[in-house]
Design a protein around this motif. Structure first.
Motif, PDB file in Angstrom:
ATOM      1  N   ASN A  35       3.161  89.018 -58.155  1.00 41.91           N
ATOM      2  CA  ASN A  35       4.345  89.618 -58.166  1.00 41.91           C
ATOM      3  C   ASN A  35       4.792  90.335 -59.358  1.00 41.91           C
ATOM      4  O   ASN A  35       5.501  91.322 -59.317  1.00 41.91           O
ATOM      5  CB  ASN A  35       5.601  88.559 -57.701  1.00 41.91           C
ATOM      6  N   THR A  36       4.630  89.737 -60.546  1.00 41.62           N
ATOM      7  CA  THR A  36       5.169  90.111 -62.043  1.00 41.62           C
ATOM      8  C   THR A  36       4.486  91.556 -62.300  1.00 41.62           C
ATOM      9  O   THR A  36       5.039  92.392 -62.667  1.00 41.62           O
ATOM     10  CB  THR A  36       4.849  89.219 -62.785  1.00 41.62           C
ATOM     11  N   PHE A  37       3.296  91.624 -61.958  1.00 40.71           N
ATOM     12  CA  PHE A  37       2.386  92.785 -62.312  1.00 40.71           C
ATOM     13  C   PHE A  37       2.238  93.915 -61.198  1.00 40.71           C
ATOM     14  O   PHE A  37       1.920  94.983 -61.785  1.00 40.71           O
ATOM     15  CB  PHE A  37       1.210  92.501 -63.071  1.00 40.71           C
ATOM     16  N   ARG A  38       2.553  93.473 -60.168  1.00 40.47           N
ATOM     17  CA  ARG A  38       2.216  94.726 -58.892  1.00 40.47           C
ATOM     18  C   ARG A  38       3.630  95.168 -58.533  1.00 40.47           C
ATOM     19  O   ARG A  38       3.446  96.005 -57.778  1.00 40.47           O
ATOM     20  CB  ARG A  38       1.390  94.058 -57.909  1.00 40.47           C
ATOM     21  N   GLN A  39       4.727  94.590 -59.030  1.00 40.12           N
ATOM     22  CA  GLN A  39       5.879  95.108 -58.883  1.00 40.12           C
ATOM     23  C   GLN A  39       6.750  95.443 -59.940  1.00 40.12           C
ATOM     24  O   GLN A  39       7.795  94.699 -60.241  1.00 40.12           O
ATOM     25  CB  GLN A  39       6.576  94.006 -57.900  1.00 40.12           C
ATOM     26  N   PRO A  40       6.461  96.398 -60.628  1.00 38.28           N
ATOM     27  CA  PRO A  40       7.145  96.920 -61.816  1.00 38.28           C
ATOM     28  C   PRO A  40       8.781  97.160 -61.577  1.00 38.28           C
ATOM     29  O   PRO A  40       9.294  97.159 -62.316  1.00 38.28           O
ATOM     30  CB  PRO A  40       6.311  98.017 -62.626  1.00 38.28           C
ATOM     31  N   HIS A  41       8.931  97.461 -60.094  1.00 40.44           N
ATOM     32  CA  HIS A  41      10.441  97.588 -59.892  1.00 40.44           C
ATOM     33  C   HIS A  41      11.335  96.682 -59.917  1.00 40.44           C
ATOM     34  O   HIS A  41      12.531  96.758 -59.514  1.00 40.44           O
ATOM     35  CB  HIS A  41      10.397  98.559 -58.553  1.00 40.44           C
ATOM     36  N   MET A  42      10.558  95.287 -60.058  1.00 44.38           N
ATOM     37  CA  MET A  42      11.536  94.353 -59.893  1.00 44.38           C
ATOM     38  C   MET A  42      12.207  93.898 -61.299  1.00 44.38           C
ATOM     39  O   MET A  42      11.780  92.865 -61.883  1.00 44.38           O
ATOM     40  CB  MET A  42      10.772  92.956 -59.422  1.00 44.38           C
ATOM     41  N   VAL A  43      13.147  94.715 -61.499  1.00 46.13           N
ATOM     42  CA  VAL A  43      13.977  94.627 -62.777  1.00 46.13           C
ATOM     43  C   VAL A  43      15.143  94.986 -62.280  1.00 46.13           C
ATOM     44  O   VAL A  43      15.411  95.449 -61.407  1.00 46.13           O
ATOM     45  CB  VAL A  43      13.298  95.475 -63.835  1.00 46.13           C
ATOM     46  N   GLY A  44      16.328  94.390 -63.126  1.00 44.78           N
ATOM     47  CA  GLY A  44      17.509  94.740 -62.974  1.00 44.78           C
ATOM     48  C   GLY A  44      18.204  93.568 -63.038  1.00 44.78           C
ATOM     49  O   GLY A  44      18.169  92.391 -63.454  1.00 44.78           O
ATOM     50  N   ALA A  45      19.395  93.611 -62.402  1.00 45.32           N
ATOM     51  CA  ALA A  45      20.622  92.338 -62.323  1.00 45.32           C
ATOM     52  C   ALA A  45      21.093  92.224 -60.852  1.00 45.32           C
ATOM     53  O   ALA A  45      21.093  92.949 -60.087  1.00 45.32           O
ATOM     54  CB  ALA A  45      21.566  92.633 -63.184  1.00 45.32           C
ATOM     55  N   ARG A  55      25.301  88.428 -47.703  1.00 49.15           N
ATOM     56  CA  ARG A  55      24.738  89.802 -48.349  1.00 49.15           C
ATOM     57  C   ARG A  55      25.826  90.629 -48.724  1.00 49.15           C
ATOM     58  O   ARG A  55      26.574  91.284 -48.128  1.00 49.15           O
ATOM     59  CB  ARG A  55      23.597  90.171 -47.732  1.00 49.15           C
ATOM     60  N   GLY A  56      25.896  91.252 -50.071  1.00 45.73           N
ATOM     61  CA  GLY A  56      26.674  92.405 -50.229  1.00 45.73           C
ATOM     62  C   GLY A  56      26.229  93.518 -49.899  1.00 45.73           C
ATOM     63  O   GLY A  56      25.122  93.925 -49.276  1.00 45.73           O
ATOM     64  N   ASN A  57      27.061  94.920 -50.100  1.00 46.81           N
ATOM     65  CA  ASN A  57      26.694  95.971 -49.541  1.00 46.81           C
ATOM     66  C   ASN A  57      25.682  96.740 -50.264  1.00 46.81           C
ATOM     67  O   ASN A  57      25.006  97.624 -49.870  1.00 46.81           O
ATOM     68  CB  ASN A  57      28.010  96.970 -49.568  1.00 46.81           C
ATOM     69  N   ARG A  58      25.509  96.318 -51.745  1.00 50.74           N
ATOM     70  CA  ARG A  58      24.373  96.945 -52.341  1.00 50.74           C
ATOM     71  C   ARG A  58      23.098  96.093 -52.572  1.00 50.74           C
ATOM     72  O   ARG A  58      22.819  95.396 -53.550  1.00 50.74           O
ATOM     73  CB  ARG A  58      25.047  97.001 -53.953  1.00 50.74           C
ATOM     74  N   MET A  59      22.399  96.183 -51.505  1.00 50.49           N
ATOM     75  CA  MET A  59      21.052  95.433 -51.377  1.00 50.49           C
ATOM     76  C   MET A  59      19.799  96.225 -52.034  1.00 50.49           C
ATOM     77  O   MET A  59      19.706  97.294 -51.794  1.00 50.49           O
ATOM     78  CB  MET A  59      20.799  95.071 -49.967  1.00 50.49           C
ATOM     79  N   THR A  60      19.221  95.584 -52.762  1.00 47.93           N
ATOM     80  CA  THR A  60      17.804  96.162 -53.545  1.00 47.93           C
ATOM     81  C   THR A  60      16.856  95.275 -53.248  1.00 47.93           C
ATOM     82  O   THR A  60      16.994  94.256 -52.892  1.00 47.93           O
ATOM     83  CB  THR A  60      18.448  96.332 -55.049  1.00 47.93           C
ATOM     84  N   PRO A  61      15.511  95.559 -53.611  1.00 42.87           N
ATOM     85  CA  PRO A  61      14.395  94.884 -53.691  1.00 42.87           C
ATOM     86  C   PRO A  61      14.661  93.552 -54.365  1.00 42.87           C
ATOM     87  O   PRO A  61      14.156  92.637 -53.940  1.00 42.87           O
ATOM     88  CB  PRO A  61      13.186  95.693 -54.141  1.00 42.87           C
ATOM     89  N   VAL A  62      15.179  93.764 -55.571  1.00 40.06           N
ATOM     90  CA  VAL A  62      15.483  92.426 -56.360  1.00 40.06           C
ATOM     91  C   VAL A  62      16.311  91.599 -55.612  1.00 40.06           C
ATOM     92  O   VAL A  62      16.319  90.361 -55.532  1.00 40.06           O
ATOM     93  CB  VAL A  62      16.070  92.987 -57.717  1.00 40.06           C
ATOM     94  N   THR A  63      17.561  91.955 -54.970  1.00 40.87           N
ATOM     95  CA  THR A  63      18.599  90.987 -54.378  1.00 40.87           C
ATOM     96  C   THR A  63      17.874  90.551 -52.882  1.00 40.87           C
ATOM     97  O   THR A  63      17.879  89.218 -52.859  1.00 40.87           O
ATOM     98  CB  THR A  63      19.658  91.945 -53.941  1.00 40.87           C
ATOM     99  N   ASP A  64      17.117  91.248 -52.347  1.00 36.09           N
ATOM    100  CA  ASP A  64      16.329  90.754 -51.278  1.00 36.09           C
ATOM    101  C   ASP A  64      15.440  89.670 -51.630  1.00 36.09           C
ATOM    102  O   ASP A  64      15.315  88.844 -50.969  1.00 36.09           O
ATOM    103  CB  ASP A  64      15.412  91.939 -50.505  1.00 36.09           C
TER     104      ASP A  64
END
Length: 283
Positions: free
Chosen positions: A87-97, A262-271
């Motif tokens: 998960n850590t190395f194959r999903q570089p988009h998993m960053v944010g807040a 769940r809020g209105n701003r759902m992202t892959p990180v939030t999911d």
């Protein structure tokens, strides 16, 4: 330096499936292999890799040996860590807040394990936790994920779990000797407080709100000192308190629902964090 044979993760995955589903036949369906292939995998694991018997077979019944029980714990950890690495190395988009809102109750009981596992899998994600009563959290629109307590029949969002409210008191505290009964409860906006008071009034039991606070730890400190009774979700019970009820002349309290919004701003990180929360509350 001594070397050890490696253990194929597919062998461990099949082994865990057998343990979880109670036999080779059902495990074969889960891992999408034939039963004979599963049997060959376990024969290889027992005889060639570990040189230990992992199963006790009694007809169609399969039980883990003591060695099998030990391996099961290691297997779950290995597979979980392997998944977290990918998960850590194959999903570089998993960053944010992610901004989470939750009552103080669940921070103590559920969030430490949930956030620990999430941080191991996604170390680059920043999690911001806001602790407020459910009534206040429901008015906010700036949170990505919100955990709140709801009355039965008023559930919104995704149900995480249902469980009863119970009376809690310190060892040696005798509610029959306390009139009016001293209560330690959340502040007036909490419907759980209304539940407790209404239940006592229905039985014509005198009570007084001796202590109130928005902090669960403060209420538990008061109850643990033997100064009052509190009413909380059963899963929040701590070791220095005990559950009391009908035997001590107190009314039965209703169940409550814990839900995830769940809020209105759902992202892959939030999911992804939402998945961890669901799993953590249902464990």
């Amino acid at each position: 330096m001594s070397t050890f044979p490696s253990i194929d993760s597919e062998l461990l995955r099949t082994f865990v499936a057998i343990a979880d589903h109670g036999g080779f036949t059902r495990a074969a369906e889960v891992v999408n292999r034939t039963q004979s292939a599963v049997s060959m995998q376990m024969k290889r694991l027992e005889e060639d890799v570990l040189e230990r018997a992992l199963f006790e077979r009694d007809g169609r019944q399969v039980r883990l040996t003591p060695e099998g029980q030990v391996l099961l714990g290691y297997a779950r950890r290995i597979l979980r860590l392997q998944g977290e690495v990918f998960n850590t190395f194959r999903q570089p988009h998993m960053v944010g807040a992610v901004r989470i809102g939750t009552p103080d109750d669940y921070v103590m009981r559920f969030l430490p394990e949930i956030l620990s596992r999430f941080a191991q899998a996604y170390p680059l994600v920043q999690v911001e936790v806001h602790c407020e009563p459910s009534s206040q959290l429901l008015t906010r629109n700036d949170l990505d994920l919100t955990i709140v307590t709801r009355e039965p029949g008023t559930e919104i969002g995704q149900l995480l779990r249902q469980e009863p409210f119970v009376w809690m008191a310190a060892e040696g505290f005798c509610p029959q000797d306390q009139r009016p009964l001293p209560l330690a409860m959340f502040n007036t906006t909490c419907f759980c407080r209304a539940w407790a008071c209404n239940a006592l009034e229905a039985m014509d039991l005198d009570y007084r709100i001796a202590y109130s606070s928005p902090s669960l730890s403060a209420l538990f400190a008061v109850a643990s000192a033997g100064l009052a009774v509190t009413a909380q979700l059963r899963s929040l019970l701590t070791g220095n308190l005990r559950i009391i009820g009908e035997e001590e002349g107190l009314p039965v309290l209703p169940n409550a629902s814990i839900v995830l919004l769940r809020g209105n701003r759902m992202t892959p990180v939030t999911d992804k964090l939402a998945e961890y929360i669901v799993e953590g509350f249902r464990a």
